[in-house]
Scaffold this motif. Sequence first.
Motif, PDB file in Angstrom:
ATOM      1  N   ASN A 177      34.388  28.366  29.089  1.00  0.00           N
ATOM      2  CA  ASN A 177      33.235  28.976  29.765  1.00  0.00           C
ATOM      3  C   ASN A 177      32.062  28.003  29.930  1.00  0.00           C
ATOM      4  OD1 ASN A 177      34.430  31.497  30.155  1.00  0.00           O
ATOM      5  ND2 ASN A 177      33.833  32.210  28.120  1.00  0.00           N
ATOM      6  N   ARG A 232      38.625  32.700  34.684  1.00  0.00           N
ATOM      7  CA  ARG A 232      38.592  31.303  35.155  1.00  0.00           C
ATOM      8  C   ARG A 232      40.002  30.708  35.147  1.00  0.00           C
ATOM      9  NH1 ARG A 232      33.211  29.628  35.109  1.00  0.00           N
ATOM     10  NH2 ARG A 232      31.868  30.682  33.614  1.00  0.00           N
ATOM     11  N   GLY A 256      37.217  37.023  45.379  1.00  0.00           N
ATOM     12  CA  GLY A 256      36.456  36.003  46.102  1.00  0.00           C
ATOM     13  C   GLY A 256      34.982  36.066  45.744  1.00  0.00           C
ATOM     14  N   SER A 257      34.473  37.275  45.595  1.00  0.00           N
ATOM     15  CA  SER A 257      33.077  37.462  45.254  1.00  0.00           C
ATOM     16  C   SER A 257      32.801  36.883  43.869  1.00  0.00           C
ATOM     17  CB  SER A 257      32.807  38.966  45.276  1.00  0.00           C
ATOM     18  OG  SER A 257      31.477  39.249  45.118  1.00  0.00           O
ATOM     19  N   LEU A 301      34.580  34.499  42.392  1.00  0.00           N
ATOM     20  CA  LEU A 301      34.703  33.039  42.495  1.00  0.00           C
ATOM     21  C   LEU A 301      33.418  32.431  43.059  1.00  0.00           C
ATOM     22  CD1 LEU A 301      36.144  30.277  42.661  1.00  0.00           C
ATOM     23  CD2 LEU A 301      37.360  31.092  44.670  1.00  0.00           C
ATOM     24  N   LEU A 302      32.880  33.042  44.116  1.00  0.00           N
ATOM     25  CA  LEU A 302      31.641  32.524  44.718  1.00  0.00           C
ATOM     26  C   LEU A 302      30.481  32.609  43.740  1.00  0.00           C
ATOM     27  CD1 LEU A 302      31.500  33.665  48.457  1.00  0.00           C
ATOM     28  CD2 LEU A 302      31.686  31.346  47.542  1.00  0.00           C
ATOM     29  N   ALA A 353      30.652  32.709  40.386  1.00  0.00           N
ATOM     30  CA  ALA A 353      30.861  31.735  39.308  1.00  0.00           C
ATOM     31  C   ALA A 353      30.516  30.322  39.788  1.00  0.00           C
ATOM     32  CB  ALA A 353      32.305  31.789  38.818  1.00  0.00           C
ATOM     33  N   SER A 354      30.785  30.044  41.081  1.00  0.00           N
ATOM     34  CA  SER A 354      30.583  28.691  41.591  1.00  0.00           C
ATOM     35  C   SER A 354      29.137  28.437  42.000  1.00  0.00           C
ATOM     36  CB  SER A 354      31.476  28.443  42.812  1.00  0.00           C
ATOM     37  OG  SER A 354      32.826  28.657  42.483  1.00  0.00           O
ATOM     38  N   LEU A 355      28.471  29.434  42.557  1.00  0.00           N
ATOM     39  CA  LEU A 355      27.149  29.175  43.140  1.00  0.00           C
ATOM     40  C   LEU A 355      25.984  29.642  42.279  1.00  0.00           C
ATOM     41  CD1 LEU A 355      27.939  29.995  46.894  1.00  0.00           C
ATOM     42  CD2 LEU A 355      27.823  27.744  45.808  1.00  0.00           C
ATOM     43  N   ASP A 356      26.173  30.674  41.438  1.00  0.00           N
ATOM     44  CA  ASP A 356      25.045  31.105  40.618  1.00  0.00           C
ATOM     45  C   ASP A 356      25.457  31.300  39.154  1.00  0.00           C
ATOM     46  OD1 ASP A 356      25.932  33.964  40.360  1.00  0.00           O
ATOM     47  OD2 ASP A 356      25.576  33.990  42.492  1.00  0.00           O
ATOM     48  N   GLY A 371      31.878  26.107  39.785  1.00  0.00           N
ATOM     49  CA  GLY A 371      30.521  25.657  39.472  1.00  0.00           C
ATOM     50  C   GLY A 371      30.442  24.451  38.552  1.00  0.00           C
ATOM     51  N   GLY A 401      34.112  35.603  51.061  1.00  0.00           N
ATOM     52  CA  GLY A 401      34.699  36.029  49.794  1.00  0.00           C
ATOM     53  C   GLY A 401      36.083  36.634  49.995  1.00  0.00           C
TER      54      GLY A 401
END
Lengths: 218, 218
Positions: A23, A108, A163-164, A166-167, A169-172, B115, B159
């Motif tokens: 994490n 993850r 997808g939401s 993943l986005l 986790a990746s962007l915020d 991320g 997404g």
Amino acid sequence: MVRQARSEATRQKIIDSAVDLINEIGYPAAGLADIIDRAEMTKGALYYHFDSKEVLATAIIDDGGNRVIGAFRAAGRTGSPALENVIHGVFMVADTIRNDKLAQAASRLLRTFGGFNPAAKRTYGEFLAEMTGRVKAAIAEGDVRADLDAEAVGRTIFGSMLGSELLSASLDDGKELGKHFVTTWEVLLPAIVAPDSVGYYREFLARQSTRSRDKDRP
Amino acid sequence: MVRQARSEATRQKIIDSAVDLINEIGYPAAGLADIIDRAEMTKGALYYHFDSKEVLATAIIDDGGNRVIGAFRAAGRTGSPALENVIHGVFMVADTIRNDKLAQAASRLLRTFGGFNPAAKRTYGEFLAEMTGRVKAAIAEGDVRADLDAEAVGRTIFGSMLGSELLSASLDDGKELGKHFVTTWEVLLPAIVAPDSVGYYREFLARQSTRSRDKDRP
């Protein structure tokens, strides 16, 4: 029995240490040496329980994946209409991923391994089947439009969630997962809900949203 | 200059070898030793170009990510309505992921790192911004419902694509990616398209679908 309990405690300590590192820095960067260090274990103890890093990852996928699916299933044992259970279940999943480190690490790892690991494949397959079953029930109850295919809708809901997540986790850093789940549902709702039920489900979603947004981290 | 060309060829050989292994067995299982073996290179040659496995992964994310975004952008330079370009662009992305090994490996690595890697974060951010910009144009052109928020719609489309790709990679080895993109669009379409344009876009989607489904592997 004492020995067995101690062995189980060691195993759990290794898993906890791996979960924290996955994490914090991601699975690729989390080396076995770092995992042992953090758990204050020897290499021997680790290899006694896990033959390789992937075996350890598989244990996390299995245990954490079951918690995620469990959260979705639990929301379905209420006797409420199936579509309420789907929406409520999805927000329960968001809560579980945010509050349960094991579930977060598993989600993850699921993305990392996908089709390359049988436990990951099984977890996605099981969740998709569960979702499709609920959508089928919601069609029978008249809440989801009868002209839609249950599997197409189940896959779209589950895919948008994945997808939401993943986005986010990746962007915020996953902080706004609740907000993004709400946004996605607001867009999806009129596409899948039967015209007569749209008003009710907008209201139902709004209530779920307030609760879920409050749980987003600042 | 000969030396430089040779050095570039070596670098490319290492990337190609890593790309093949990532697509065949996944990033975690693809060790640096396997990558060197397959490329028929020495350890020295690898470390001359890439300081670590993650530096190599970052190069693949950058190059492959640019190809994926490039495919989406290319579909937008047609002078056609923005929503046509969005739909067409999404299917171009599916084609690119299926036919271009580098793009396919990059999309796996993007999910793995999310991320934790600046190149992955940048790629997702750039694609999301591109998608949202197109949706904004489609709202201005009257094809996407004016009461929807461009960012919410952009995020939902992007997404759903990401989730659909993840599910396909995990459950059918990416063979049915085209079919699943079509299914997702069929569900999403009535939610986002302005009532007057729904008929036209159903037809437009049907034409794209036939072409895209034909490209799914048996």
